[in-house]
Each structure stands twice: as C-alpha cells, then as structure tokens.
Design a protein around this motif. Structure first.
Motif, PDB file in Angstrom:
ATOM      1  N   SER A  58       0.845  -1.180   0.000  1.00 51.31           N
ATOM      2  CA  SER A  58       0.000   0.000   0.000  1.00 51.31           C
ATOM      3  C   SER A  58       0.882   1.231   0.000  1.00 51.31           C
ATOM      4  O   SER A  58       1.708   1.421   0.904  1.00 51.31           O
ATOM      5  N   ILE A  59       0.725   2.071  -1.025  1.00 50.73           N
ATOM      6  CA  ILE A  59       1.580   3.253  -1.153  1.00 50.73           C
ATOM      7  C   ILE A  59       0.774   4.543  -1.104  1.00 50.73           C
ATOM      8  O   ILE A  59       1.344   5.630  -1.153  1.00 50.73           O
ATOM      9  N   GLY A  60      -0.550   4.428  -0.998  1.00 56.25           N
ATOM     10  CA  GLY A  60      -1.393   5.613  -0.877  1.00 56.25           C
ATOM     11  C   GLY A  60      -1.557   6.348  -2.195  1.00 56.25           C
ATOM     12  O   GLY A  60      -0.966   5.998  -3.212  1.00 56.25           O
ATOM     13  N   GLY A  61      -2.370   7.388  -2.163  1.00 56.69           N
ATOM     14  CA  GLY A  61      -2.600   8.193  -3.348  1.00 56.69           C
ATOM     15  C   GLY A  61      -3.268   7.405  -4.454  1.00 56.69           C
ATOM     16  O   GLY A  61      -4.022   6.462  -4.209  1.00 56.69           O
ATOM     17  N   GLN A  62      -2.976   7.774  -5.707  1.00 56.04           N
ATOM     18  CA  GLN A  62      -3.512   7.098  -6.879  1.00 56.04           C
ATOM     19  C   GLN A  62      -2.373   6.741  -7.832  1.00 56.04           C
ATOM     20  O   GLN A  62      -2.093   7.463  -8.788  1.00 56.04           O
ATOM     21  N   PRO A  63      -1.689   5.634  -7.577  1.00 55.52           N
ATOM     22  CA  PRO A  63      -0.620   5.223  -8.493  1.00 55.52           C
ATOM     23  C   PRO A  63      -1.204   4.846  -9.842  1.00 55.52           C
ATOM     24  O   PRO A  63      -1.942   3.880  -9.959  1.00 55.52           O
ATOM     25  N   SER A  64      -0.889   5.611 -10.870  1.00 59.76           N
ATOM     26  CA  SER A  64      -1.608   5.442 -12.125  1.00 59.76           C
ATOM     27  C   SER A  64      -0.779   4.864 -13.260  1.00 59.76           C
ATOM     28  O   SER A  64      -1.335   4.539 -14.297  1.00 59.76           O
ATOM     29  N   TRP A  65       0.521   4.778 -13.105  1.00 63.30           N
ATOM     30  CA  TRP A  65       1.334   4.234 -14.185  1.00 63.30           C
ATOM     31  C   TRP A  65       2.614   3.676 -13.601  1.00 63.30           C
ATOM     32  O   TRP A  65       3.067   4.110 -12.536  1.00 63.30           O
ATOM     33  N   MET A  66       3.225   2.733 -14.277  1.00 65.48           N
ATOM     34  CA  MET A  66       4.500   2.179 -13.842  1.00 65.48           C
ATOM     35  C   MET A  66       5.523   2.293 -14.964  1.00 65.48           C
ATOM     36  O   MET A  66       5.222   2.016 -16.115  1.00 65.48           O
ATOM     37  N   THR A  67       6.725   2.681 -14.596  1.00 65.52           N
ATOM     38  CA  THR A  67       7.859   2.636 -15.513  1.00 65.52           C
ATOM     39  C   THR A  67       8.904   1.732 -14.899  1.00 65.52           C
ATOM     40  O   THR A  67       9.269   1.899 -13.730  1.00 65.52           O
ATOM     41  N   TRP A  68       9.380   0.753 -15.656  1.00 64.49           N
ATOM     42  CA  TRP A  68      10.217  -0.309 -15.132  1.00 64.49           C
ATOM     43  C   TRP A  68      11.636  -0.203 -15.669  1.00 64.49           C
ATOM     44  O   TRP A  68      11.849  -0.115 -16.876  1.00 64.49           O
ATOM     45  N   ASP A  69      12.619  -0.203 -14.753  1.00 60.07           N
ATOM     46  CA  ASP A  69      14.029  -0.283 -15.119  1.00 60.07           C
ATOM     47  C   ASP A  69      14.496  -1.682 -14.745  1.00 60.07           C
ATOM     48  O   ASP A  69      14.756  -1.963 -13.571  1.00 60.07           O
ATOM     49  N   SER A  70      14.573  -2.577 -15.743  1.00 59.41           N
ATOM     50  CA  SER A  70      14.879  -3.977 -15.452  1.00 59.41           C
ATOM     51  C   SER A  70      16.307  -4.163 -14.936  1.00 59.41           C
ATOM     52  O   SER A  70      16.571  -5.063 -14.142  1.00 59.41           O
ATOM     53  N   ALA A  71      17.241  -3.318 -15.378  1.00 62.10           N
ATOM     54  CA  ALA A  71      18.640  -3.475 -14.958  1.00 62.10           C
ATOM     55  C   ALA A  71      18.792  -3.303 -13.455  1.00 62.10           C
ATOM     56  O   ALA A  71      19.509  -4.064 -12.787  1.00 62.10           O
ATOM     57  N   SER A  72      18.108  -2.318 -12.892  1.00 58.10           N
ATOM     58  CA  SER A  72      18.201  -2.068 -11.445  1.00 58.10           C
ATOM     59  C   SER A  72      17.015  -2.647 -10.691  1.00 58.10           C
ATOM     60  O   SER A  72      16.943  -2.527  -9.466  1.00 58.10           O
ATOM     61  N   ARG A  73      16.060  -3.271 -11.415  1.00 58.58           N
ATOM     62  CA  ARG A  73      14.824  -3.803 -10.838  1.00 58.58           C
ATOM     63  C   ARG A  73      14.126  -2.724  -9.999  1.00 58.58           C
ATOM     64  O   ARG A  73      13.814  -2.912  -8.827  1.00 58.58           O
ATOM     65  N   THR A  74      13.888  -1.595 -10.661  1.00 57.64           N
ATOM     66  CA  THR A  74      13.253  -0.452 -10.013  1.00 57.64           C
ATOM     67  C   THR A  74      11.991  -0.055 -10.767  1.00 57.64           C
ATOM     68  O   THR A  74      11.995   0.024 -12.002  1.00 57.64           O
ATOM     69  N   ILE A  75      10.913   0.196 -10.030  1.00 52.42           N
ATOM     70  CA  ILE A  75       9.682   0.733 -10.592  1.00 52.42           C
ATOM     71  C   ILE A  75       9.554   2.192 -10.171  1.00 52.42           C
ATOM     72  O   ILE A  75       9.750   2.535  -9.003  1.00 52.42           O
ATOM     73  N   TYR A  76       9.217   3.063 -11.128  1.00 55.38           N
ATOM     74  CA  TYR A  76       8.929   4.468 -10.847  1.00 55.38           C
ATOM     75  C   TYR A  76       7.422   4.666 -10.935  1.00 55.38           C
ATOM     76  O   TYR A  76       6.785   4.259 -11.900  1.00 55.38           O
ATOM     77  N   MET A  77       6.843   5.301  -9.901  1.00 54.33           N
ATOM     78  CA  MET A  77       5.385   5.372  -9.783  1.00 54.33           C
ATOM     79  C   MET A  77       4.946   6.730  -9.266  1.00 54.33           C
ATOM     80  O   MET A  77       4.904   6.962  -8.060  1.00 54.33           O
ATOM     81  N   PRO A  78       4.619   7.677 -10.149  1.00 52.64           N
ATOM     82  CA  PRO A  78       4.043   8.935  -9.684  1.00 52.64           C
ATOM     83  C   PRO A  78       2.584   8.777  -9.247  1.00 52.64           C
ATOM     84  O   PRO A  78       1.931   7.782  -9.546  1.00 52.64           O
ATOM     85  N   ASP A  79       2.123   9.770  -8.542  1.00 51.07           N
ATOM     86  CA  ASP A  79       0.791   9.780  -7.945  1.00 51.07           C
ATOM     87  C   ASP A  79      -0.100  10.717  -8.753  1.00 51.07           C
ATOM     88  O   ASP A  79       0.251  11.876  -8.969  1.00 51.07           O
ATOM     89  N   GLU A  80      -1.251  10.217  -9.212  1.00 47.48           N
ATOM     90  CA  GLU A  80      -2.131  11.014 -10.058  1.00 47.48           C
ATOM     91  C   GLU A  80      -3.030  11.957  -9.269  1.00 47.48           C
ATOM     92  O   GLU A  80      -3.746  12.764  -9.856  1.00 47.48           O
ATOM     93  N   THR A  81      -3.023  11.881  -7.952  1.00 47.84           N
ATOM     94  CA  THR A  81      -3.823  12.813  -7.167  1.00 47.84           C
ATOM     95  C   THR A  81      -3.145  14.174  -7.143  1.00 47.84           C
ATOM     96  O   THR A  81      -2.101  14.382  -7.753  1.00 47.84           O
ATOM     97  N   GLY A  82      -3.720  15.104  -6.417  1.00 49.25           N
ATOM     98  CA  GLY A  82      -3.190  16.455  -6.382  1.00 49.25           C
ATOM     99  C   GLY A  82      -2.024  16.659  -5.432  1.00 49.25           C
ATOM    100  O   GLY A  82      -1.710  17.787  -5.098  1.00 49.25           O
TER     101      GLY A  82
END
Length: 373
Positions: A54-78
C-alpha cells in the motif's frame, strides 16, 4: 541522456518470462502488486497474487528499469509526488520504497503528464525527498478545443523518446497537437520544436515508434490510429508526415459513442490497440490487431475480447507469445496467448481480479500492468 533523468511522460518497458512469469499490477486505490502466472504440465494457466504494498494516493502508471529492478510510480492525485520502488527477484516481487520526491506539478504519472494538467516536467534520478523539478514546460490554449468538455486546456498525455534518443514526443489530447522536443544530452533539458497539428477533435493520446522512421498514435477522441513517416533533417527538429488514418474496429467502422482508444503497442510487424467501452464483446471491450507492411501501412487483422471492461494498459512479453491486459473498471489482470508468427491474439489463458472494481469513466480500478522481465 547522461546522467539519467526521469520524465513525467512514459517510456515503454517490457520484462523476461520463464516457465512461470511475474506480472506487476498497480491499482488506483493506492497499491502496487506482484502476480505470478504459472502453467501446469497439461497446459492450464493460473494467476496468483504474491505480494502487495500500500503506497497511498492514486498510483496510475509504472515505468520499469529492469537493470536495477526499479519501478517508478508517480501519484495522479493532487499531491504532486513520484516514488521509486526496488523489486526483489528472490521473493517473487516484494516491493521496497527507495525514494519519494514531493512538491512536483500536480497530476503527474510515471513518464507521462496525465490528468488535468498542462505541464511536462523532468526530474533527475535517483528520486529523493529533496528532488527538485529540473524543468517544467507549461502550456496554454486560446480558448477551448473542438470538444470543449475534453479540450478545455492542453493535456499532454504521453511522453516518449524517439529511437535515436535525440527527441521526445508528447501527444497532447487537449490541444490536438503532437508536441516534439529536442533533448540536450548533457543537461537532459528539453527545447521546443514545431508541433504536428492534428484536426480539431482528434485527441492524440498514446504513441509508439516502429523502427525509427514510422510512428503510430492512438487518438482517444476520434478513436482512430494515425501512421506517420518520420524525418530527421541533418540539423534541426524531427518532423512528421501523416500517411494513414484508420479506426480500430473491423471494416474501419466508426466506434460507438463513449469508446476511447487506450494504448497502442508494436511487436515485430504487428500493431495492437486497446478499445475502452466499445463493448464489442458486451459487456467486455476489445484489443485490435493490425499487420504492418514493409512501409508501415496498417492492415486490420482481428479483434478479441479484452476479458473485461476499460482496458487501460496492456503489454507483450519479450518472447512475444503472451499479452497481459489491465482492465481498469473490472479491475482484472488478463493473460491471452499471442501467435508470434501471425500476430493473432487468443485464447484467454488466465484472469485474476486485483483489488476492488472501479466505475466507468472514473479514476479507480486497475491502473497499470507490466511484465517482470
């Protein structure tokens, strides 16, 4: 770009599948989830939930960096934030928060500006609580567009690089433009190039390159897909020439009122388009397949059920034999077979509801799916 930068737009990302495969699924209720697709010796498939954070807000998209196994997730709320998460391979996708940048322009989505904003912003990686916006490009319009209820302001919906890495493109649903930017490779900063102007009411939403010389853009308001020839002058800016326009339904049929194209993706010599609320397989929506000629011309092949309603995102695995579909309103993750030779989709192999169902036209339900490859 060097050093790396994060763009509030979207960069395509796909992942690696073995005998069992992991899938990431984000939900507007504020969770990010890891699922496993398994198959038995008899060929039966099943989806199961491994972990959820649970990360709160409205996670609306994922961008994946497979080399570092990192997901970037901005919040679509205000709240104007973006977070990064490490994904453990050893624990089938356990998530750990790495960093969170706050105080960003509102309504941002991973690698795309999304929602009721008119801004494209860049961030330097890695994300931390002290991360500041590197650049923020604000746009305005002289009055409302052809469809005032959807085009009352600029709405850059998707930002993605061209294959050379020298330019960024942003379909602007509100302004009926495909915005083009030149990237400064040293600083990561963007410079405006002349935009491609679409007819009023087109609503360009999501784009994808096929090679470096052909671009396809899905149009949410006109419910068409446009093909473009891409030119790279010896100096100056990338330019586009439209070569084709088709609807995403059989026989180039006009989409029913309320339909909204979601995403477009390419795999090999095939283009795929998600149709939200077309009800082609009532109550379910659809995914369309086009074959691509040597010159990039689109030819309609087939249409299949998305396995639910409002397919907001979908992704094809690296092997090209599976597609995962994220049906937003029914909040289910659907996996279908893909024939790597013919490009045709189907049959459905597995489906799993993740979180609570949503409501049509609302920012709730399932928001994003990706392969863990």
């Amino acid at each position: 770009m060097s050093p790396p930068y994060m763009l509030l737009g979207i960069l395509p990302a796909l992942l690696d599948v073995a005998s069992s495969a992991n899938i990431f699924a984000a939900h507007y209720s504020g969770t990010i989830n890891s699922l496993t697709l398994t198959s038995s010796s008899s060929g039966a498939y099943s989806l199961s939930l491994n972990s959820s954070l649970s990360i709160g807000g409205q996670p609306s998209w994922m961008t994946w960096d497979s080399a570092s196994r990192t997901i970037y997730m901005p919040d679509e709320t205000g709240w104007g934030s973006a977070s990064s998460f490490a994904v453990s391979a050893a624990t089938n996708g356990k998530f750990t928060l790495l960093g969170k940048a706050t105080g960003l322009p509102l309504g941002g989505v991973a690698n795309v500006v999304y929602g009721q904003t008119s801004t494209i912003s860049t961030l330097k990686l890695p994300l931390t609580s002290s991360s500041k916006t590197l650049q923020s490009l604000k746009y305005t319009m002289n009055g409302k567009g052809t469809i005032p209820s959807r085009q009352d302001a600029p709405h850059p919906h998707h930002v993605f690089p061209d294959p050379t890495g020298a330019f960024l493109l942003a379909p602007d649903l509100g302004a009926d433009l495909i915005r083009i930017f030149k990237i400064d490779s040293a600083s990561g900063k963007l410079t405006d190039c002349p935009s491609y102007v679409e007819p009023g009411g087109t609503g360009p939403r999501h784009g994808v390159f096929w090679g470096k010389d052909v671009l396809y853009v899905g149009n949410e308001l006109a419910n068409t897909v446009h093909a473009f020839a891409v030119s790279y002058p010896a100096s100056g800016c990338l330019t586009l020439t439209r070569t084709q326009s088709l609807t995403s339904l059989p026989g180039n049929k006009t989409a029913p009122t309320g339909t909204k194209i979601g995403e477009v993706h390419v795999k090999d010599n095939f283009l795929y388009v998600s149709n939200r609320r077309d009800l082609s397989f009532s109550p379910n929506d659809s995914i369309a397949t086009f074959s691509l000629s040597a010159t990039g011309a689109m030819n309609f092949v087939d249409i299949i059920s998305s396995g639910g309603t409002y397919p907001r995102t979908f992704s094809i695995n690296n092997a090209g034999d599976l597609m995962v579909i994220g049906d937003q309103t029914t909040a289910n993750v659907v996996v279908v077979k893909r024939d790597p030779v013919t490009g045709k989709l189907g049959p459905q192999l597995a489906s799993l509801r993740v979180g609570v169902t949503g409501n049509a036209e609302n920012d709730d339900g399932l928001s994003s799916v990706l392969w863990d490859e």
